[in-house]
Design an enzyme around this catalytic site. Sequence first.
Site, PDB file in Angstrom:
ATOM      1  N   ARG A  43       0.957  -1.295   0.025  1.00 50.78           N
ATOM      2  CA  ARG A  43       0.171  -0.178   0.138  1.00 50.78           C
ATOM      3  C   ARG A  43       0.798   1.160  -0.025  1.00 50.78           C
ATOM      4  O   ARG A  43       0.481   2.127  -0.116  1.00 50.78           O
ATOM      5  CB  ARG A  43      -0.609   0.103   1.416  1.00 50.78           C
ATOM      6  CG  ARG A  43      -1.965  -0.827   1.156  1.00 50.78           C
ATOM      7  CD  ARG A  43      -2.838  -0.796   2.631  1.00 50.78           C
ATOM      8  NE  ARG A  43      -3.647   0.252   2.401  1.00 50.78           N
ATOM      9  CZ  ARG A  43      -4.853   0.178   2.343  1.00 50.78           C
ATOM     10  NH1 ARG A  43      -5.520  -0.974   2.172  1.00 50.78           N
ATOM     11  NH2 ARG A  43      -5.728   1.269   2.242  1.00 50.78           N
ATOM     12  N   ASP A 229      -2.922 -24.109  14.487  1.00 57.88           N
ATOM     13  CA  ASP A 229      -1.840 -23.390  13.969  1.00 57.88           C
ATOM     14  C   ASP A 229      -0.703 -24.562  13.494  1.00 57.88           C
ATOM     15  O   ASP A 229       0.054 -24.322  12.775  1.00 57.88           O
ATOM     16  CB  ASP A 229      -1.243 -22.542  15.201  1.00 57.88           C
ATOM     17  CG  ASP A 229       0.194 -21.791  14.732  1.00 57.88           C
ATOM     18  OD1 ASP A 229      -0.123 -21.104  13.599  1.00 57.88           O
ATOM     19  OD2 ASP A 229       1.092 -21.559  15.342  1.00 57.88           O
ATOM     20  N   HIS A 234       0.852 -28.788   9.879  1.00 54.16           N
ATOM     21  CA  HIS A 234       2.184 -29.319   9.842  1.00 54.16           C
ATOM     22  C   HIS A 234       2.187 -30.694  10.298  1.00 54.16           C
ATOM     23  O   HIS A 234       2.880 -31.773   9.995  1.00 54.16           O
ATOM     24  CB  HIS A 234       3.250 -28.667  10.790  1.00 54.16           C
ATOM     25  CG  HIS A 234       3.180 -27.142  10.425  1.00 54.16           C
ATOM     26  ND1 HIS A 234       3.117 -26.760   8.975  1.00 54.16           N
ATOM     27  CD2 HIS A 234       3.161 -26.165  11.048  1.00 54.16           C
ATOM     28  CE1 HIS A 234       3.059 -25.362   8.997  1.00 54.16           C
ATOM     29  NE2 HIS A 234       3.148 -24.862  10.220  1.00 54.16           N
ATOM     30  N   LYS A 334       4.199 -24.321  22.591  1.00 50.94           N
ATOM     31  CA  LYS A 334       5.070 -23.086  22.636  1.00 50.94           C
ATOM     32  C   LYS A 334       5.411 -23.120  24.062  1.00 50.94           C
ATOM     33  O   LYS A 334       5.021 -23.874  25.021  1.00 50.94           O
ATOM     34  CB  LYS A 334       4.474 -21.858  22.170  1.00 50.94           C
ATOM     35  CG  LYS A 334       3.935 -21.966  20.820  1.00 50.94           C
ATOM     36  CD  LYS A 334       3.756 -20.457  20.467  1.00 50.94           C
ATOM     37  CE  LYS A 334       3.174 -20.421  18.901  1.00 50.94           C
ATOM     38  NZ  LYS A 334       4.554 -20.695  17.911  1.00 50.94           N
TER      39      LYS A 334
HETATM   40  C1  BG6 Z   1       4.094 -21.625  11.730  1.00 47.77           C
HETATM   41  C2  BG6 Z   1       3.407 -21.451  12.922  1.00 47.77           C
HETATM   42  O1  BG6 Z   1       3.193 -22.305  10.650  1.00 47.77           O
HETATM   43  O2  BG6 Z   1       5.052 -22.501  11.958  1.00 47.77           O
HETATM   44  C3  BG6 Z   1       4.120 -20.753  14.101  1.00 47.77           C
HETATM   45  O3  BG6 Z   1       2.101 -20.298  12.402  1.00 47.77           O
HETATM   46  C4  BG6 Z   1       5.231 -21.699  14.354  1.00 47.77           C
HETATM   47  O4  BG6 Z   1       3.435 -20.554  15.147  1.00 47.77           O
HETATM   48  C5  BG6 Z   1       6.134 -21.971  13.147  1.00 47.77           C
HETATM   49  O5  BG6 Z   1       6.109 -21.050  15.136  1.00 47.77           O
HETATM   50  C6  BG6 Z   1       6.979 -23.092  13.370  1.00 47.77           C
HETATM   51  O6  BG6 Z   1       7.722 -23.351  12.100  1.00 47.77           O
HETATM   52  P1  BG6 Z   1       9.294 -23.844  12.397  1.00 47.77           P
HETATM   53  O7  BG6 Z   1       9.776 -23.978  11.043  1.00 47.77           O
HETATM   54  O8  BG6 Z   1       9.980 -22.859  13.073  1.00 47.77           O
HETATM   55  O9  BG6 Z   1       9.262 -25.118  13.021  1.00 47.77           O
END
Ligand code: BG6
Length: 488
Positions: A43, A229, A234, A334
């Site tokens: 922007r 998340d 993942h 976390k």
């Molecule tokens: C992201 C999440 O997809 O993956 C984050 O939103 C997380 O919260 C991150 O910290 C972890 O990725 P990596 O590659 O550091 O394990």
Amino acid sequence: MRFDLVLFGGTGDLAWRKLMPALFQAFRHGSLPEGGRIIGVGRDDLTHEQYRSLIQSRFDKVELAKRPSAEEFARFAALLEFVRMDLSKPHDYASLAQTLQQRNADTVVMYVATAPALFTTVCEQLAGAGLNTPQTRVVLEKPLGHDLASNRSINHTVRRFFEERQVFRIDHYLGKPAVQNLFALRFGNALFEPLWRREHIANIQISIAEDLGVESRGAFYENTGALRDMVQNHALQLLCAIGMEPPINAHADAIRDEKLKVLRSLKPWTAETLAQDVVRGQYSSGNSGGAKVPGYREEDGVNPLSNTETFVALRTEIANWRWAGVPFYIRTGKRLAGREATITINFRPTPHAIFNSAAGLANKLVIHLQPKDGLELHLLAQGQANRSSRSALAQSLAPVQLDLDFDKRFGSERVGAYERLLLDVIDGRLNLFVRSDEQEEAWRWVEPIVEYWNNDPQGPRLYAAGTWGPSASSAMIARDGFCWSEEA
Ligand code: BG6
């Protein structure tokens, strides 16, 4: 091959933290196809030169080895341009179309690194400006929706304008070298496949631990939580890579078909399993890296009464012939005791024990995803014999490890996750991207957990920052007679 890469959100967090450094690495390694152009969209009212300076200044935050020298940046900067756009204005897409038509590149990548609320607007507007040509590829970052309905609605809108082969949904875990290694390990070697089944495997643990808290993302995280998340995407992708049948070939759809079957075979939740086999936690204040750190509810942007989970541990099964009855444990959180992502395959004990040994310490394969990228095969071997003992053989068995360190073997300068994925998008390789049906199936499976939590007055269990999560997570796995890898 001439490509144009349009980066919506070109001045945003993802662009300068991950995408620009990855593009620069690809450029430095000589793997970025010649004749490319990277167009940042934002922007702000910036000239090309101002945009280049902005990106250059951001490289100060990148680790030293991955920072360009002034000379390198000058060459890289020649690829960078900037286009100012208000993403809600059709007129601005028409100007973008003009910029793109001047060059008529073979491939145009639209990387939508914006707030997810804008995904559908951007796709609609691109189509409105005639920018959904067959040469176009769209890259979408997670989170793609908040639940099954919103995920479907995004996928539905995107597919009105683009074919599935044009849509690249990123799960950056699939770009990690260790995850590609997992496919290589399973499908490039004959050794493991015969053992990779219920007859020989007692349980499988997927653990993605982070030592950091929510950092500056409190407001985002508050509406997301660890399940959405990390688990929905993942962790389930890792579970698919471990659990899938060998695909018939290495084509994207052959791989994605097999992953989809795993997701469809996950045991449906019942009231009983939801109560017993899922643990949600939230960090309270504690110690991390030797320093005192605040609890989640004290973080910026977080409701002081928040029930958002920062930790999930769960047990599931893949209900098919290969895996029936084998527990798969997933754990992520976390502010845990360390940053460590591993997959542990615990094999069954020998059928008849002639050694009186601590077999629990052996008989397992540990796949390290990060921080180290490697493989450990834990075995028992004959250690130093003790001549004075009659049962010397038994007493001297010792756990040993075959320890492969891929960073050492292949060099730590390996292609990083975003670099790999960006190059794949430019080349049109979909193998490491998530198909819409996979994503929807994963949402379908996590939704009952969200609903259960919404109606569960107990809320998340608190755990002190710097620990391995609530004790209920150890209790959950102990019920099956197992323990988490680090407790073994
Ligand atoms: C992201 C999440 O997809 O993956 C984050 O939103 C997380 O919260 C991150 O910290 C972890 O990725 P990596 O590659 O550091 O394990």
